[in-house]
Design a protein around this motif. Structure first.
Motif, PDB file in Angstrom:
ATOM      1  N   VAL A  76      32.108  14.781 -14.689  1.00 42.36           N
ATOM      2  CA  VAL A  76      32.478  15.845 -14.130  1.00 42.36           C
ATOM      3  C   VAL A  76      31.327  15.795 -12.833  1.00 42.36           C
ATOM      4  O   VAL A  76      31.784  16.407 -11.796  1.00 42.36           O
ATOM      5  CB  VAL A  76      32.197  17.133 -14.911  1.00 42.36           C
ATOM      6  N   VAL A  77      30.224  15.259 -13.085  1.00 45.06           N
ATOM      7  CA  VAL A  77      29.349  15.548 -12.096  1.00 45.06           C
ATOM      8  C   VAL A  77      29.290  14.317 -11.185  1.00 45.06           C
ATOM      9  O   VAL A  77      28.232  14.250 -10.519  1.00 45.06           O
ATOM     10  CB  VAL A  77      28.016  15.622 -12.616  1.00 45.06           C
ATOM     11  N   LYS A 101      24.526  22.055  -9.689  1.00 46.76           N
ATOM     12  CA  LYS A 101      25.227  23.514 -10.268  1.00 46.76           C
ATOM     13  C   LYS A 101      25.802  23.508 -11.485  1.00 46.76           C
ATOM     14  O   LYS A 101      26.444  24.546 -11.855  1.00 46.76           O
ATOM     15  CB  LYS A 101      25.849  24.203  -9.116  1.00 46.76           C
ATOM     16  N   ILE A 102      26.280  22.176 -11.842  1.00 46.81           N
ATOM     17  CA  ILE A 102      27.240  22.033 -12.885  1.00 46.81           C
ATOM     18  C   ILE A 102      26.801  21.695 -14.252  1.00 46.81           C
ATOM     19  O   ILE A 102      25.878  20.950 -14.340  1.00 46.81           O
ATOM     20  CB  ILE A 102      28.370  20.875 -12.591  1.00 46.81           C
ATOM     21  N   THR A 103      27.337  22.396 -15.245  1.00 50.01           N
ATOM     22  CA  THR A 103      26.929  21.996 -16.670  1.00 50.01           C
ATOM     23  C   THR A 103      28.392  21.868 -17.472  1.00 50.01           C
ATOM     24  O   THR A 103      29.133  22.729 -17.157  1.00 50.01           O
ATOM     25  CB  THR A 103      25.882  23.321 -17.177  1.00 50.01           C
ATOM     26  N   THR A 104      28.094  21.211 -18.418  1.00 46.60           N
ATOM     27  CA  THR A 104      29.324  20.993 -19.098  1.00 46.60           C
ATOM     28  C   THR A 104      28.916  21.214 -20.661  1.00 46.60           C
ATOM     29  O   THR A 104      27.852  21.107 -21.109  1.00 46.60           O
ATOM     30  CB  THR A 104      30.042  19.680 -19.189  1.00 46.60           C
ATOM     31  N   GLU A 105      30.089  21.732 -21.600  1.00 47.02           N
ATOM     32  CA  GLU A 105      29.774  22.011 -23.028  1.00 47.02           C
ATOM     33  C   GLU A 105      30.869  21.363 -23.712  1.00 47.02           C
ATOM     34  O   GLU A 105      32.308  21.806 -23.033  1.00 47.02           O
ATOM     35  CB  GLU A 105      29.485  23.598 -22.960  1.00 47.02           C
ATOM     36  N   ILE A 106      30.794  20.862 -24.859  1.00 44.19           N
ATOM     37  CA  ILE A 106      31.850  20.382 -25.559  1.00 44.19           C
ATOM     38  C   ILE A 106      31.654  21.083 -27.142  1.00 44.19           C
ATOM     39  O   ILE A 106      30.776  20.905 -27.692  1.00 44.19           O
ATOM     40  CB  ILE A 106      31.980  18.953 -25.803  1.00 44.19           C
ATOM     41  N   THR A 118      27.138  27.385 -11.573  1.00 40.63           N
ATOM     42  CA  THR A 118      26.035  28.391 -11.628  1.00 40.63           C
ATOM     43  C   THR A 118      25.909  28.745  -9.886  1.00 40.63           C
ATOM     44  O   THR A 118      25.388  27.791  -9.370  1.00 40.63           O
ATOM     45  CB  THR A 118      24.629  28.227 -12.289  1.00 40.63           C
ATOM     46  N   ASP A 119      26.038  29.975  -9.462  1.00 37.32           N
ATOM     47  CA  ASP A 119      25.793  29.879  -8.026  1.00 37.32           C
ATOM     48  C   ASP A 119      25.226  31.370  -7.864  1.00 37.32           C
ATOM     49  O   ASP A 119      25.458  32.393  -8.517  1.00 37.32           O
ATOM     50  CB  ASP A 119      27.144  29.697  -7.134  1.00 37.32           C
ATOM     51  N   THR A 120      24.836  31.531  -6.589  1.00 36.28           N
ATOM     52  CA  THR A 120      24.206  33.020  -6.178  1.00 36.28           C
ATOM     53  C   THR A 120      25.163  33.863  -6.064  1.00 36.28           C
ATOM     54  O   THR A 120      25.122  35.221  -5.864  1.00 36.28           O
ATOM     55  CB  THR A 120      23.292  32.913  -4.654  1.00 36.28           C
TER      56      THR A 120
END
Length: 513
Positions: A76-77, A101-106, A118-120
């Motif tokens: 993804v990144v 800004k990217i995080t992944t979760e499984i 995540t962004d302002t």
């Protein structure tokens, strides 16, 4: 230390705990308000295998997807995903900045993959998450496609697209405030126990008793409770004849009577390790209580560096002990009365206090006073800074050592005891001054109300001065006590050769006989 000891430490140091707790709370709140809000948007993808017809193939395909999805999270990144998204959305950032800004979760035991951005800006966070999910599905399809250009067996489907978040994910004001409060309380508690472990000051009767025993000194005769009104009413019975502070001095008087019943001390010196521990207050009230018991008492101010008896009792200081020692007056001529006991103030301050107090003339003055009075209380200079107190050791019957609660350290008391022991001084006992009433088992709750039914604080003014002070050892007449002398002008006569003559004290308003 057991649990009650820990609780007592926290009770004594509660201000540090509260202050740091509030400080941590404020810092947590300010940190939450100062940080730029961040918004999180999440899109969910489902990983599946195509062309699975029977149950066995479906089961094998599910196991394969669970194993592969962990590897997909790293893709993804990668620039292969982020670079097209940056170009397609015309973002003002680099692919690597987007990757941060990217995080992944499984989720465990699933074939789901969650991509969070995540962004302002909440709208941009949702748009980036959806764009990344769409691009990621195409990248995985290309990676998993066989060489013969057949369709990819792996398919990623967006099951839950990202939506615009309504509230920021960080900072979380309640969480930050709670964390700040918790951190402040932990730091405050640690500081309280650190200060307690490093604090060597005397905290109560037990501390002073133990300190005196370890130094080979005298026993503890008593303690005097702290009273905020003491500065306005130096004599305890003037404020409240049956108050706690007055009763403390009565207990001290009783304990002093049992120090040496074979040779009761007449000339009692009151001293302390350092200035500011309340030895003058102890001297004044001890003289008042001995007088209250029916004894004739003379209070002598032998602190020839910083005398305080005259200012405390509002008497004249210009003529007194030093005037008598240089032969300008007899003790009876410069002695003053408080109405309950006699006072010999310090007089003019000499340039050589230690030599004067160690002289035979000083011993002669005290012996003459001891012949005329039942008790002579001597207020002295502190032991450690100067040699005045040890110099007068042969002239007195014993010393009372005063220590101030929460100020005087154990080492200072021990040094004072050892200093007096080196000159062979007799020590009568120790006194803890300005003791706290919290947690003191020696005081009882009924003490405040256990008084005569018609007594009040104002009656204490008559009670403390109910008998006139003897002058020169002669008992006073049985008449109401005279008010204390506030100002008495000093007259120094001159002889024909210009030398100073005798000193006399005159009343400002002479009374007719």
């Amino acid at each position: 230390m057991d649990l009650p000891d820990y609780l007592r430490v926290l009770a004594r140091r509660w201000r540090a705990v509260v202050v740091l707790g509030l400080l941590g709370t404020v810092i947590g709140a300010l940190a939450a308000l100062a940080v730029t809000p961040q918004y999180r948007a999440t899109s969910t993808l489902f990983v599946s295998l195509q062309d699975s017809n029977d149950t066995v193939q479906l089961n094998n395909g599910n196991t394969f997807a669970q194993a592969r999805v962990r590897s997909y999270a790293e893709v993804v990144v990668s620039p292969r995903v982020t670079e097209p998204v940056v170009q397609g959305l015309r973002l003002k950032m680099t692919p690597s900045q987007l990757a941060e800004k990217i995080t992944t979760e499984i989720p465990l035991d699933t074939v789901l993959l969650k991509i969070t951005v995540t962004d302002t800006k909440p709208s941009q966070a949702a748009r980036l998450s959806n764009a990344l999910a769409d691009r990621f599905a195409h990248v995985i399809a290309d990676i998993e496609r066989p060489e013969e250009a057949a369709p990819s067996p792996v398919r990623l489907s967006i099951t839950k697209p990202a939506v615009k978040p309504s509230a920021p994910s960080s900072p979380n004001l309640p969480v930050n405030v709670a964390l700040g409060l918790a951190a402040g309380l932990v730091l405050g508690t640690g500081l309280a126990f650190a200060r307690e472990s490093l604090d060597t000051s005397l905290r109560g009767r037990d501390d002073l008793t133990q300190c005196l025993a370890q130094a080979g000194g005298p026993a503890l005769l008593g303690s005097v409770t702290y009273d905020a009104r003491a500065s306005k009413c130096p004599v305890a019975t003037d404020d409240d004849a049956f108050g706690r502070r007055a009763e403390d001095f009565r207990r001290l008087r009783t304990s002093l009577q049992f120090v040496d019943i074979d040779h009761p001390p007449k000339i009692i010196a009151v001293t302390s390790a350092l200035p500011g521990e309340g030895k003058t207050s102890i001297s004044v009230n001890l003289a008042a209580m001995l007088s209250e018991a029916g004894s004739s008492v003379c209070l002598v101010d032998a602190d020839l560096r910083r005398p305080n008896v005259a200012s405390t009792l509002r008497l004249v200081q210009d003529a007194g002990l030093t005037t008598v020692m240089i032969g300008q007056a007899a003790p009876e001529q410069v002695m003053q009365s408080t109405g309950a006991f006699s006072v010999l103030t310090s007089g003019a301050l000499p340039p050589n206090p230690a030599e004067m107090l160690g002289s035979e003339q000083f011993r002669a003055v005290l012996r003459s006073l001891a012949d005329k009075f039942d008790h002579v209380v001597v207020d002295t200079a502190p032991v450690l800074p100067v040699a005045d107190t040890t110099a007068m050791a042969p002239a007195v019957d014993g010393y009372l050592v005063v220590a101030r609660c929460a100020k005087t350290s154990r080492s200072q008391v021990a040094d004072a005891i050892h200093t007096l022991q080196r000159v062979g001084a007799t020590m009568l006992g120790g006194i803890l001054n300005m003791a706290s009433t919290k947690g003191d088992k020696e005081h009882y709750s009924y003490e405040y109300s256990y008084r005569p039914a018609n007594a009040s604080r104002r009656w204490g003014r008559f009670w403390g001065r109910r008998r006139p002070a003897p002058i020169g050892g002669l008992p006073g007449p049985s008449k109401p006590a005279a008010p204390p002398v506030h100002t008495r002008p000093v007259t120094v006569a001159s002889t024909s050769n210009g030398q100073p003559g005798p000193v006399t004290l005159q009343d400002e308003h002479p009374r007719s006989e």
